[in-house]
Scaffold this motif. Structure first.
Motif, PDB file in Angstrom:
ATOM      1  N   THR A  34      18.999  -8.141  -2.377  1.00 33.42           N
ATOM      2  CA  THR A  34      18.720  -7.433  -1.185  1.00 33.42           C
ATOM      3  C   THR A  34      17.181  -7.455  -0.999  1.00 33.42           C
ATOM      4  N   PRO A  35      16.890  -7.689   0.479  1.00 31.29           N
ATOM      5  CA  PRO A  35      15.567  -7.897   0.388  1.00 31.29           C
ATOM      6  C   PRO A  35      14.753  -6.618  -0.129  1.00 31.29           C
ATOM      7  N   PRO A  36      13.524  -6.858  -0.797  1.00 30.18           N
ATOM      8  CA  PRO A  36      12.930  -5.744  -1.651  1.00 30.18           C
ATOM      9  C   PRO A  36      12.365  -4.643  -0.660  1.00 30.18           C
ATOM     10  N   ALA A  37      12.126  -3.528  -0.829  1.00 29.76           N
ATOM     11  CA  ALA A  37      11.514  -2.597   0.137  1.00 29.76           C
ATOM     12  C   ALA A  37      10.134  -2.789   0.421  1.00 29.76           C
ATOM     13  N   PRO A  38       9.631  -2.494   1.347  1.00 30.61           N
ATOM     14  CA  PRO A  38       8.249  -2.727   1.482  1.00 30.61           C
ATOM     15  C   PRO A  38       7.402  -1.834   0.552  1.00 30.61           C
ATOM     16  N   VAL A  39       6.328  -2.123   0.172  1.00 30.39           N
ATOM     17  CA  VAL A  39       5.510  -1.237  -0.680  1.00 30.39           C
ATOM     18  C   VAL A  39       5.002   0.025   0.014  1.00 30.39           C
ATOM     19  N   ASP A  40       4.944   0.869  -0.579  1.00 33.67           N
ATOM     20  CA  ASP A  40       4.563   2.339  -0.260  1.00 33.67           C
ATOM     21  C   ASP A  40       3.115   2.547  -0.795  1.00 33.67           C
ATOM     22  N   ARG A  41       2.553   3.827  -0.179  1.00 36.12           N
ATOM     23  CA  ARG A  41       1.429   4.186  -0.730  1.00 36.12           C
ATOM     24  C   ARG A  41       1.338   4.795  -2.094  1.00 36.12           C
ATOM     25  N   VAL A  42       2.462   5.379  -2.656  1.00 33.69           N
ATOM     26  CA  VAL A  42       2.423   5.678  -4.022  1.00 33.69           C
ATOM     27  C   VAL A  42       2.443   4.444  -5.168  1.00 33.69           C
ATOM     28  N   HIS A  43       3.021   3.316  -4.639  1.00 32.22           N
ATOM     29  CA  HIS A  43       3.189   2.140  -5.438  1.00 32.22           C
ATOM     30  C   HIS A  43       1.681   1.492  -5.596  1.00 32.22           C
ATOM     31  N   LEU A  44       0.988   1.534  -4.401  1.00 30.69           N
ATOM     32  CA  LEU A  44      -0.374   0.742  -4.510  1.00 30.69           C
ATOM     33  C   LEU A  44      -1.333   1.675  -4.981  1.00 30.69           C
ATOM     34  N   ASP A  45      -0.847   3.137  -4.946  1.00 27.86           N
ATOM     35  CA  ASP A  45      -1.868   4.203  -5.839  1.00 27.86           C
ATOM     36  C   ASP A  45      -1.709   3.640  -7.445  1.00 27.86           C
ATOM     37  N   VAL A  46      -0.606   3.596  -7.558  1.00 25.11           N
ATOM     38  CA  VAL A  46      -0.416   3.217  -9.323  1.00 25.11           C
ATOM     39  C   VAL A  46      -0.855   2.171  -9.342  1.00 25.11           C
ATOM     40  N   LEU A  47      -0.776   1.085  -8.823  1.00 24.17           N
ATOM     41  CA  LEU A  47      -1.344  -0.280  -9.074  1.00 24.17           C
ATOM     42  C   LEU A  47      -2.727  -0.358  -9.120  1.00 24.17           C
ATOM     43  N   HIS A  48      -3.422   0.576  -8.062  1.00 26.28           N
ATOM     44  CA  HIS A  48      -4.833   0.776  -8.105  1.00 26.28           C
ATOM     45  C   HIS A  48      -5.349   1.393  -9.341  1.00 26.28           C
ATOM     46  N   THR A  49      -4.673   2.355  -9.771  1.00 25.64           N
ATOM     47  CA  THR A  49      -4.801   2.986 -11.138  1.00 25.64           C
ATOM     48  C   THR A  49      -4.852   1.969 -12.465  1.00 25.64           C
ATOM     49  N   HIS A  50      -4.099   1.172 -12.418  1.00 29.05           N
ATOM     50  CA  HIS A  50      -4.107   0.178 -13.422  1.00 29.05           C
ATOM     51  C   HIS A  50      -5.143  -0.913 -13.217  1.00 29.05           C
ATOM     52  N   LEU A  51      -5.525  -1.143 -12.147  1.00 28.39           N
ATOM     53  CA  LEU A  51      -6.607  -2.266 -11.921  1.00 28.39           C
ATOM     54  C   LEU A  51      -7.836  -1.555 -12.091  1.00 28.39           C
ATOM     55  N   THR A  52      -7.947  -0.456 -11.753  1.00 29.24           N
ATOM     56  CA  THR A  52      -9.489   0.114 -12.083  1.00 29.24           C
ATOM     57  C   THR A  52      -9.395   0.463 -13.608  1.00 29.24           C
TER      58      THR A  52
END
Length: 154
Positions: A34-52
């Motif tokens: 199935t095509p992956p669901a578009p990213v949402d703000r929660v996922h980007l917030d978590v990714l931003h936490t990891h990157l910082t």
């Protein structure tokens, strides 16, 4: 009794974070039917936490490495700058996505994020980003922050 860590255990949280990223990458790869669901703000917030967090770690490693090994320290500093550029792009993408409260409609009027002790949830990514931005701007010039294309010389 003193506990002595092994050299590879110097950053145990980094290993745990890396395992989490690998887990989510594998889970995404398994859902290829199935095509992956578009990213949402929660996922980007978590990714931003990891990157910082990785940004802070690279900063510490570059500072510790630079005096005894200047060339390696310069490479770590360059990685630190490039990671900041990726973090800035994640932050920009976060603000381009619709908020989850806008999608909830009537439920959004009942939400009172100003009552949270840490402030509205949407602003925590901005606070984190501003703090990381302050540290990068103290150590780099605007020219260093400009995107570049590089080619591997090996």
């Amino acid at each position: 009794m003193t506990y002595r860590t092994r050299p590879d255990d110097a950053h145990p949280y980094l290993r745990a974070a890396s395992a989490g990223v690998r887990h989510h990458t594998r889970a995404l790869a398994r859902t290829t039917a199935t095509p992956p669901a578009p990213v949402d703000r929660v996922h980007l917030d978590v990714l931003h936490t990891h990157l910082t967090a990785l940004h802070r770690l690279l900063d510490q490693l570059a500072e510790a490495t630079r005096p005894p090994h200047p060339a390696a320290g310069r490479h770590l500093t360059t990685a630190h700058t490039r990671l900041w550029q990726a973090t800035a792009e994640i932050h920009s993408a976060f603000h381009l996505l619709p908020s989850s409260t806008a999608a909830q409609g009537a439920e959004a009027s009942e939400c009172h994020p100003e009552r949270l002790p840490e402030g509205p949830p949407v602003l925590t990514i901005c606070q984190r980003h501003l703090a990381a931005g302050h540290s990068i701007r103290r150590k780099t010039t605007p020219t260093d922050l400009r995107p570049r294309t590089t080619a591997c010389v090996r």
